[in-house]
Every structure is written in C-alpha cells, then in structure tokens.
Design an enzyme around this catalytic site. Structure first.
Site, PDB file in Angstrom:
ATOM      1  N   MET A   1      14.423  23.383   4.100  1.00 24.56           N
ATOM      2  CA  MET A   1      13.539  22.724   3.142  1.00 24.56           C
ATOM      3  C   MET A   1      14.294  21.753   2.243  1.00 24.56           C
ATOM      4  O   MET A   1      13.832  20.643   1.979  1.00 24.56           O
ATOM      5  CB  MET A   1      12.803  23.746   2.277  1.00 24.56           C
ATOM      6  CG  MET A   1      11.741  23.100   1.410  1.00 24.56           C
ATOM      7  SD  MET A   1      10.842  24.257   0.377  1.00 24.56           S
ATOM      8  CE  MET A   1       9.952  25.205   1.587  1.00 24.56           C
TER       9      MET A   1
ATOM     10  N   ARG B   1     -10.114   0.021  15.097  1.00 26.77           N
ATOM     11  CA  ARG B   1      -9.937   0.857  13.911  1.00 26.77           C
ATOM     12  C   ARG B   1     -10.886   0.353  12.835  1.00 26.77           C
ATOM     13  O   ARG B   1     -11.815   1.036  12.437  1.00 26.77           O
ATOM     14  CB  ARG B   1      -8.465   0.796  13.457  1.00 26.77           C
ATOM     15  CG  ARG B   1      -8.125   1.732  12.334  1.00 26.77           C
ATOM     16  CD  ARG B   1      -6.637   1.692  11.996  1.00 26.77           C
ATOM     17  NE  ARG B   1      -6.208   0.381  11.465  1.00 26.77           N
ATOM     18  CZ  ARG B   1      -4.979   0.158  10.996  1.00 26.77           C
ATOM     19  NH1 ARG B   1      -4.059   1.106  11.020  1.00 26.77           N
ATOM     20  NH2 ARG B   1      -4.668  -1.030  10.517  1.00 26.77           N
TER      21      ARG B   1
ATOM     22  N   LYS C   1       0.843  -1.203   0.000  1.00 26.56           N
ATOM     23  CA  LYS C   1       0.000   0.000   0.000  1.00 26.56           C
ATOM     24  C   LYS C   1       0.877   1.251   0.000  1.00 26.56           C
ATOM     25  O   LYS C   1       2.088   1.169   0.231  1.00 26.56           O
ATOM     26  CB  LYS C   1      -0.909  -0.007   1.231  1.00 26.56           C
ATOM     27  CG  LYS C   1      -0.148   0.110   2.551  1.00 26.56           C
ATOM     28  CD  LYS C   1      -1.063  -0.190   3.732  1.00 26.56           C
ATOM     29  CE  LYS C   1      -0.293  -0.090   5.033  1.00 26.56           C
ATOM     30  NZ  LYS C   1      -0.965  -0.823   6.114  1.00 26.56           N
TER      31      LYS C   1
ATOM     32  N   TYR D   1      18.970  28.034  10.380  1.00 22.46           N
ATOM     33  CA  TYR D   1      17.843  28.840  10.868  1.00 22.46           C
ATOM     34  C   TYR D   1      17.769  28.808  12.387  1.00 22.46           C
ATOM     35  O   TYR D   1      17.842  27.740  13.006  1.00 22.46           O
ATOM     36  CB  TYR D   1      16.525  28.297  10.312  1.00 22.46           C
ATOM     37  CG  TYR D   1      16.266  28.649   8.876  1.00 22.46           C
ATOM     38  CD1 TYR D   1      16.136  29.980   8.478  1.00 22.46           C
ATOM     39  CD2 TYR D   1      16.133  27.660   7.914  1.00 22.46           C
ATOM     40  CE1 TYR D   1      15.885  30.304   7.149  1.00 22.46           C
ATOM     41  CE2 TYR D   1      15.879  27.974   6.591  1.00 22.46           C
ATOM     42  CZ  TYR D   1      15.761  29.287   6.214  1.00 22.46           C
ATOM     43  OH  TYR D   1      15.505  29.606   4.910  1.00 22.46           O
TER      44      TYR D   1
HETATM   45  C1  LIG Z   1      -0.184  -1.995   6.584  1.00 22.93           C
HETATM   46  C2  LIG Z   1      -0.796  -3.253   7.058  1.00 22.93           C
HETATM   47  C3  LIG Z   1      -0.005  -4.383   7.299  1.00 22.93           C
HETATM   48  C4  LIG Z   1       1.497  -4.379   7.199  1.00 22.93           C
HETATM   49  O1  LIG Z   1       2.014  -3.864   8.411  1.00 22.93           O
HETATM   50  P1  LIG Z   1       3.580  -3.860   8.686  1.00 22.93           P
HETATM   51  O2  LIG Z   1       3.672  -3.494  10.120  1.00 22.93           O
HETATM   52  O3  LIG Z   1       4.175  -2.835   7.792  1.00 22.93           O
HETATM   53  O4  LIG Z   1       4.083  -5.215   8.400  1.00 22.93           O
HETATM   54  C5  LIG Z   1      -0.646  -5.556   7.644  1.00 22.93           C
HETATM   55  N1  LIG Z   1      -1.994  -5.610   7.775  1.00 22.93           N
HETATM   56  C6  LIG Z   1      -2.783  -4.534   7.565  1.00 22.93           C
HETATM   57  C7  LIG Z   1      -4.252  -4.677   7.720  1.00 22.93           C
HETATM   58  C8  LIG Z   1      -2.214  -3.328   7.209  1.00 22.93           C
HETATM   59  O5  LIG Z   1      -2.998  -2.263   7.019  1.00 22.93           O
END
Ligand SMILES: *Cc1c(COP(=O)(O)O)cnc(C)c1O
Length: 361
Positions: A304, A131, A35, A256
C-alpha cells in the site's frame, strides 16, 4: 522529517511543452485540456501557469470550470461533456463557459431556453469513437438547429474525437477524418479534431482548434521514438526515499506472497511509495526506478505504501537516499508498460495523499 513521497510539478516544463506543441501548427489555436484536476497536476496551478499562453482551457464538468473561476482564471473554458441539466445554462453564460453540445437532450435544453445572451457552442459529431456526439445521420439536423438558434453565438465550432490516433498504422483515423471532412464541407465554421496523438501523429487532423492534454504534461502518447515527443519535458516527477535496507541471501523472498526470489545475495531497499500513492499494485518485478541516477528494478509485490527495490548493483546506497519513480530522467512510459497501463492512468490517478511541490525552474 516528513514522508519523502512527493510529486514535483515543474511549471516551466509545462510552459515549454505548451510552446512546443503550439508551434507544431502555428496557424491553429491550441486548447489546453486540464480536466481531472489537470491530469492530477493541480488544475488551478496548471491554469495559472498557462494563462495568457493558452486561448482556452478544456475541462469535463461545470464543477471543474467553477473551481478555476473561483481561483481567478479568466481564460475561456470549454465544458467537454457539455451541460448535465438546464440550470447550468445560466451559470455557463455568467461564467463565460463554452459548451459542447453532444446529444439531443443538450440540444433541446439549449434551443428551448430563454437566454439574455448567446452561448459559445461546440457541436460534437460522432465519426466512430461512439462515446459522445451526434451520429452522422442526425448531425445535419443538429447543425441546422444550432445555426438557427438565437441562443448560439456566431462562432460555432464543429468538433469530433479520434478513437485510434495513437496507432499510427491504424487506418480508422483516416476513415474518421474523411467522414468529418465530408460533414464539414460547405460549412463556414471552425473545426476541432486532434488530441495529443492526433497533433503529433496525424498532419491531416490539424484544424482550427487542437485539444492538447497528455503532451502538455510531458508524456508521449506513443511507445516508440517520436521526434517532437522526445523534446517534451516531464512535468510531474514522482519521488520518494529509502526508509530501510537489508541483505537477503540467495533463495530468500521479498514482500507479500514472496513473488520475488533472490537469485544471488542481494541488497534490498524499501522505498516509501505504494499503491495508495498512485504507484500501481500490479507493477511487475523488474520495472525500473532511479537510485543515484541509475536504474534499479523493483523487487516483490507493491504494498500500500512501500515497494522493494533491488539495489545490489548500485554503490553506497543508504537510508534516506532519494528515489525517482517516474518523471525527470525516467520516462513514465517505462513504468506504464511495467504496470500494464498508460501514462494517462498513472498521471491522472495520482492521489491527493502525495504532496504536490510546485517549482518554476
Ligand atoms: C481529454 C480530451 C482531450 C485531450 O486528450 P489527450 O490525449 O490527453 O491530448 C481532447 N479532447 C477531448 C474531447 C478530451 O476529452
């Protein structure tokens, strides 16, 4: 000459990590979670490198899945958040997407639809992350509805997500595992529990389907030594170069706000990388970078697109010299600590501005 800031993406390291992770639990299948553009490594390139190795990919949304199909990826793709509206059901069917069903609305959309063929479905159960997923009190009813629906293929998977698996002394993971196993008891379906930390740290979290993200990219979810994590190879190495050098006298300040002050006569290198390149502005003075393979501390506020580095103790530094910000020989977790965040955030936050250079060592 072009700007030296680059993210080198080592696809051989990615495959090494996949094989390493897959071998932790050879009986299970390991989904590669790609993702958010493959944690900003480039989802298409990552998928191409893992196609044939990984039995399925995990993405957030139907858009992310479609981008992979457009690039010719044929491996099954699981939509981890499920569908956002009814129209996506047909697309999911045509594109061979597997879908998570994580709330009542998604359940209703799926069971009420008229589909030519059943879809592959993962039922998400909320065991404490709070969640996504059905609460335990409603999960039985959702399970029954899915198993009775002709829109759901026979290979339903029961899934949950761990909230605290990166804390190996936190008993909450154990409580989640007990709750999930209780729900799954007597049900013949396959199950899926572990993310990276679950896979490395919690033997009881291994199940039919593991879902590996971070560790495929070569970062450890733990801040302490871990035997398997130490065998991971970083996939992204963030590099840039020195574009200016100056001597500053004791008492003079850098950057800065002048938040760094020389305690001795010092040599300051200006490196072409900054918060617009995903190197966080909050990164603390003293956080290491690599120059000539040696650690040197950043000096002054991150700008930046530049940082200051104290290279007083490194010999023969010159304009044009390469600097490593994280990755090869510099553990990203050291930078994450300096930036008060996690490697997840550093990797996934890498903006498009930084060119990705793909290598296959
Ligand atoms: C992003 C995600 C993972 C992967 O998690 P990692 O900690 O990066 O291995 C697994 N399951 C779900 C549902 C996720 O959203």
């Amino acid at each position: 000459m072009s700007r030296p800031a680059q993210a080198i993406i080592d696809l051989a390291a990615l495959r090494h990590n996949y094989r390493l992770v897959n071998n932790i639990d050879p009986a299970s299948q390991t989904m590669a979670v790609i993702k958010a553009n493959g944690y900003a490594h480039g989802a298409v390139e990552v998928a191409q490198a893992l196609e044939g190795l990984a039995p399925a990919f995990g993405v957030s949304s139907i858009e992310e899945g479609l981008a992979l199909r457009k690039a010719g990826i044929t491996t099954p793709i699981l939509l981890l958040q499920g569908l956002y509206n009814r129209d996506e059901l047909q697309i999911a069917l045509i594109q061979h997407f597997w879908i998570v069903v994580q709330n009542q609305l998604q359940l209703q959309m799926l069971t009420e639809a008229v589909l030519d063929k059943p879809l592959n479905v993962w039922l998400k159960v909320d065991t404490g992350m709070h969640r996504l997923g059905f609460q335990l009190s409603e999960a039985e009813q959702a399970y029954t509805a899915l198993t009775q629906s002709s829109n759901v293929a026979d290979n339903l998977v029961l899934a949950t997500h761990l909230a605290c698996a990166d804390e190996l002394d936190n008993d909450f993971t154990h409580q989640q595992l007990v709750a999930f196993k209780q729900f799954c008891q007597g049900k013949p379906e396959q199950t899926s529990i572990a993310n990276s930390a679950g896979l490395l740290g919690w033997p009881e979290a291994k199940s039919d389907w593991d879902r590996a993200g971070l560790i495929l990219y070569g970062a450890s979810p733990f801040l302490y030594e871990h035997e398997i994590a130490s065998q991971l190879q970083p996939v992204m190495t963030l590099k840039s170069g020195i574009i200016a050098l100056r001597k500053v006298e004791k008492g003079e300040r850098v950057g800065y706000g002048g938040i760094w002050q020389a305690q001795r006569q010092s040599l300051i290198a200006t490196v072409s990388i900054g918060y617009a390149d995903g190197y966080p502005r909050v990164t603390a003075n003293g956080t290491p970078v690599l120059v000539h393979g040696q650690k040197a501390p950043i000096a002054g506020r991150v700008s930046m697109d530049m940082i200051g580095v104290d290279v007083t103790d490194i010999h023969n530094v010159a304009i044009g010299d390469e600097v490593t910000l994280w990755g090869d020989s510099l553990n990203i977790n050291e930078v994450a600590i300096g930036a008060q965040t996690l490697s997840y955030d550093l990797l996934a936050g890498m903006p498009a501005r930084v060119p990705r250079i793909y290598i296959n060592r």
